[in-house]
Motif scaffolding. Sequence first.
Motif, PDB file in Angstrom:
ATOM      1  N   GLU A 131       0.818  -1.212   0.000  1.00 30.68           N
ATOM      2  CA  GLU A 131       0.000   0.000   0.000  1.00 30.68           C
ATOM      3  C   GLU A 131       0.856   1.268   0.000  1.00 30.68           C
ATOM      4  O   GLU A 131       0.500   2.271  -0.632  1.00 30.68           O
ATOM      5  CB  GLU A 131      -0.934  -0.005   1.212  1.00 30.68           C
ATOM      6  N   ASN A 132       1.992   1.236   0.695  1.00 29.50           N
ATOM      7  CA  ASN A 132       2.858   2.418   0.766  1.00 29.50           C
ATOM      8  C   ASN A 132       3.479   2.771  -0.589  1.00 29.50           C
ATOM      9  O   ASN A 132       3.987   3.883  -0.764  1.00 29.50           O
ATOM     10  CB  ASN A 132       3.973   2.189   1.792  1.00 29.50           C
ATOM     11  N   TYR A 133       3.463   1.815  -1.509  1.00 32.89           N
ATOM     12  CA  TYR A 133       4.061   2.054  -2.835  1.00 32.89           C
ATOM     13  C   TYR A 133       2.995   2.237  -3.920  1.00 32.89           C
ATOM     14  O   TYR A 133       3.318   2.218  -5.102  1.00 32.89           O
ATOM     15  CB  TYR A 133       4.967   0.880  -3.224  1.00 32.89           C
ATOM     16  N   SER A 386      -8.141   0.344   0.948  1.00 37.08           N
ATOM     17  CA  SER A 386      -6.816   0.697   0.445  1.00 37.08           C
ATOM     18  C   SER A 386      -6.817   0.770  -1.078  1.00 37.08           C
ATOM     19  O   SER A 386      -7.641   0.132  -1.749  1.00 37.08           O
ATOM     20  CB  SER A 386      -5.784  -0.335   0.909  1.00 37.08           C
TER      21      SER A 386
END
Length: 433
Positions: A131-133, A386
């Motif tokens: 998710e951070n990418y 997300s």
Amino acid sequence: MSSLSVRVISRIEETIKKNFQKSKTRELSLLILSFLENSFIKSKVRKTSFLFVMFYPGRFWSKIDKLNKRFNLEFFLDPFILFPLVYIGFVGISTYRPSFLATFSILIGLISFMFGVKIARKSEFGVTALENYSSRLAISLLVIGVFALVLDIERAGAVPLFEPFAKKGLSVSYTMLASLIVPGGILAISVIGVKLRNGEIGLREARVYALLTLLTTTMLISLVGFRTQIIVSILGCSMAMYFSRILGWIEIVSFFMVSLFGISFFGYLRAVEEGAGIGILEVLGRRVGLTLSIYDTLVNLYWPFGVNRGSVALATFSSYFSFIPGPSLGPRTIVARMFGVYDISMTSTLFGTVMLDFGIIGIMVFALILGLIIGAAYKATLQTHSAIAISILSLLFAYVLVGIETGLVDFNVFMFFFIGALIILKSRIPRHY
């Protein structure tokens, strides 16, 4: 206790993860992703997009928003309900009426899919993997896809959308890489939805940016001239907007109707070029009828256990990689050859090639697995909201809906499902007994 298939997939995922984390490829990949993200943020394209917000039809859209709230029909977009409805509608618009046996096999498949969705809803999900990418991945997929698209068109010598004969000059590898434009666009829309939910942008900006992304994604992928990718782009992007709460159910239904019209329109243009004088809607009914008649024939010839014992499924890989032993022809071409057709490939519905390989038993297992994957992605989307979960659900579900007619037999589509399933499985919270 987890099933054998889940344990195998988990072991594969852990092996890939450990090897990737220790490799220099990871560091290089992160560096490239950061560069692409920063380049987009500073680009004139992003700054120019702000101008379109000025033309946002706020008064018109506020009326649609009121209708969405007043007549809440969102439950129809649940995969448990939508997939059977679309499949039944697919059969209903056909000019061909399938036999009792073919109808029964379809019902078995629908029930198996719904059962898989039901089972998957028992899963619980935490933070979605990668998710951070998400924003970096979206930009990277789009850059790779556009670069491959340019190389593909240059190799063909013309744009296949305007010169259909140019399709023969396309590179299979470039075309598959160009298909990354679609998941890239869907993920970009999902990222916009996350920014909307976090209050970083308003609804007006989110809608304008998302619609621009849909139009750009669809226009780019349409250049290679393949109808399936165009429809998947429209459906996938629109579903990403819905699950991100950028649009409501009325707009999504409208996109579904546009997709159906798009299928009919492309068929109509082809019929006109060949000198046939038929209406647009009749084109859709006849095409669906042809696909259903092929499936009906396969069912009545090879039920209940099929005949090819997996060779058609193997062709998904062996037709693309020459070093894999198996048929050199693609699955749809194999179906066409069985009917004595040598110049074109033939579609046999979502369950046709599975019936050819493993019969009705194969349909039950295949539909159950599809239901588990889509159901898990749907549950992950509802729980996490997300960008990664939304984009996986939107992309895979769009392919499933389009695959009702075309089937899911392409190598790149298999990879989308495989990677999507790995990410969703990684995001699952394991149960302790």
